[in-house]
Scaffold this motif. Structure first.
Motif, mmCIF file in Angstrom:
data_model
loop_
_atom_site.group_PDB
_atom_site.id
_atom_site.type_symbol
_atom_site.label_atom_id
_atom_site.label_comp_id
_atom_site.label_asym_id
_atom_site.label_seq_id
_atom_site.Cartn_x
_atom_site.Cartn_y
_atom_site.Cartn_z
ATOM 1 N N ARG A 1 0.802 -1.296 0.125
ATOM 2 C CA ARG A 1 0.019 -0.205 0.078
ATOM 3 C C ARG A 1 0.828 1.432 -0.080
ATOM 4 N NH1 ARG A 1 -5.700 -1.355 1.097
ATOM 5 N NH2 ARG A 1 -5.631 -3.588 1.872
ATOM 6 N N ALA A 2 2.005 1.326 -0.723
ATOM 7 C CA ALA A 2 2.748 2.391 -0.971
ATOM 8 C C ALA A 2 2.288 3.656 -1.588
ATOM 9 C CB ALA A 2 3.888 1.956 -1.738
ATOM 10 N N LYS A 3 2.563 4.624 -1.099
ATOM 11 C CA LYS A 3 2.123 5.877 -1.922
ATOM 12 C C LYS A 3 3.375 6.891 -2.329
ATOM 13 C CE LYS A 3 -1.953 6.039 1.278
ATOM 14 N NZ LYS A 3 -1.323 5.117 2.396
ATOM 15 N N VAL A 4 3.085 7.914 -3.437
ATOM 16 C CA VAL A 4 4.105 8.571 -3.642
ATOM 17 C C VAL A 4 4.623 9.255 -2.399
ATOM 18 C CG1 VAL A 4 4.798 10.730 -4.773
ATOM 19 C CG2 VAL A 4 3.306 9.085 -5.829
ATOM 20 N N GLY A 5 6.154 9.243 -2.313
ATOM 21 C CA GLY A 5 6.814 9.767 -1.038
ATOM 22 C C GLY A 5 7.203 8.671 0.109
ATOM 23 N N ASP A 6 6.680 7.627 -0.252
ATOM 24 C CA ASP A 6 6.962 6.567 0.627
ATOM 25 C C ASP A 6 8.352 6.051 0.489
ATOM 26 O OD1 ASP A 6 4.499 6.705 2.023
ATOM 27 O OD2 ASP A 6 3.786 4.924 1.327
ATOM 28 N N ASN A 7 9.127 5.461 1.526
ATOM 29 C CA ASN A 7 10.340 4.842 1.339
ATOM 30 C C ASN A 7 9.887 3.416 1.617
ATOM 31 O OD1 ASN A 7 12.359 6.893 1.295
ATOM 32 N ND2 ASN A 7 11.577 7.443 3.062
ATOM 33 N N VAL B 1 9.284 6.176 -3.388
ATOM 34 C CA VAL B 1 8.310 6.187 -4.523
ATOM 35 C C VAL B 1 8.265 7.698 -4.926
ATOM 36 C CG1 VAL B 1 6.009 5.952 -5.186
ATOM 37 C CG2 VAL B 1 7.224 4.433 -3.443
ATOM 38 N N VAL B 2 8.559 7.788 -6.316
ATOM 39 C CA VAL B 2 8.296 9.037 -6.802
ATOM 40 C C VAL B 2 7.115 9.272 -7.904
ATOM 41 C CG1 VAL B 2 10.669 9.904 -6.458
ATOM 42 C CG2 VAL B 2 10.179 8.584 -8.754
ATOM 43 N N ARG B 3 6.725 8.301 -8.278
ATOM 44 C CA ARG B 3 5.610 8.117 -9.103
ATOM 45 C C ARG B 3 4.820 6.937 -9.314
ATOM 46 N NH1 ARG B 3 5.298 7.500 -15.438
ATOM 47 N NH2 ARG B 3 7.553 6.761 -15.150
ATOM 48 N N LEU B 4 3.477 6.778 -8.992
ATOM 49 C CA LEU B 4 2.804 5.664 -8.825
ATOM 50 C C LEU B 4 1.293 5.841 -9.807
ATOM 51 C CD1 LEU B 4 2.224 2.996 -7.763
ATOM 52 C CD2 LEU B 4 1.498 3.946 -5.650
ATOM 53 N N ASN B 5 1.268 4.881 -10.540
ATOM 54 C CA ASN B 5 -0.002 4.944 -11.429
ATOM 55 C C ASN B 5 -0.385 3.446 -11.691
ATOM 56 O OD1 ASN B 5 1.198 4.470 -13.874
ATOM 57 N ND2 ASN B 5 1.785 6.421 -13.906
ATOM 58 N N LYS B 6 -1.507 3.348 -12.307
ATOM 59 C CA LYS B 6 -2.157 1.988 -12.603
ATOM 60 C C LYS B 6 -0.939 1.152 -13.598
ATOM 61 C CE LYS B 6 -4.636 3.203 -16.397
ATOM 62 N NZ LYS B 6 -4.588 2.294 -17.683
ATOM 63 N N ASP B 7 -0.022 1.981 -14.372
ATOM 64 C CA ASP B 7 0.809 1.224 -15.166
ATOM 65 C C ASP B 7 2.099 0.936 -14.721
ATOM 66 O OD1 ASP B 7 -1.155 1.136 -17.366
ATOM 67 O OD2 ASP B 7 -0.495 3.225 -17.937
ATOM 68 N N CYS B 8 2.590 1.879 -13.727
ATOM 69 C CA CYS B 8 4.083 1.641 -13.227
ATOM 70 C C CYS B 8 4.269 2.444 -12.052
ATOM 71 C CB CYS B 8 5.148 2.056 -14.332
ATOM 72 S SG CYS B 8 4.974 3.819 -14.387
ATOM 73 N N LEU B 9 5.552 2.034 -11.536
ATOM 74 C CA LEU B 9 5.861 2.557 -10.053
ATOM 75 C C LEU B 9 7.341 2.867 -10.345
ATOM 76 C CD1 LEU B 9 5.766 2.875 -6.958
ATOM 77 C CD2 LEU B 9 7.025 0.706 -7.018
ATOM 78 N N GLU B 10 7.734 4.530 -10.178
ATOM 79 C CA GLU B 10 9.043 4.729 -10.196
ATOM 80 C C GLU B 10 9.504 4.898 -8.853
ATOM 81 O OE1 GLU B 10 11.145 8.831 -12.273
ATOM 82 O OE2 GLU B 10 9.332 8.163 -13.277
#
Length: 73
Positions: A32-38, A53-62
């Motif tokens: 359940r990670a969100k943008v900004g989480d370590n 986590v710098v980007r999270l959407n339905k297609d990818c996690l950066e």
């Protein structure tokens, strides 16, 4: 502790990885990670570290990673 396993082909830059597929689903649904989480990350056959986590959407996690620790023996 959830360790996100990284592979060389996940890297899109020196310290940046993009995850898709099963690992993306796991991070979204279980961690359940969100943008900004370590996250705790580790490179297969390499070092351990953290990933922000710098980007999270339905297609990818950066994730921006810092791999600094040697793995346990």
């Amino acid at each position: 502790m959830n360790l996100i396993l990284l592979f060389e082909n996940d890297f899109v830059g020196a310290n940046k990885v993009i995850l898709r597929g099963r690992r993306l689903s796991h991070i979204k649904e279980i961690v359940r990670a969100k943008v900004g989480d370590n996250l705790t990350v580790g490179l297969e056959g390499g070092k351990l570290g953290t990933g922000k986590v710098v980007r999270l959407n339905k297609d990818c996690l950066e994730v921006e990673v810092a791999l600094k620790r040697k793995p346990p023996k």
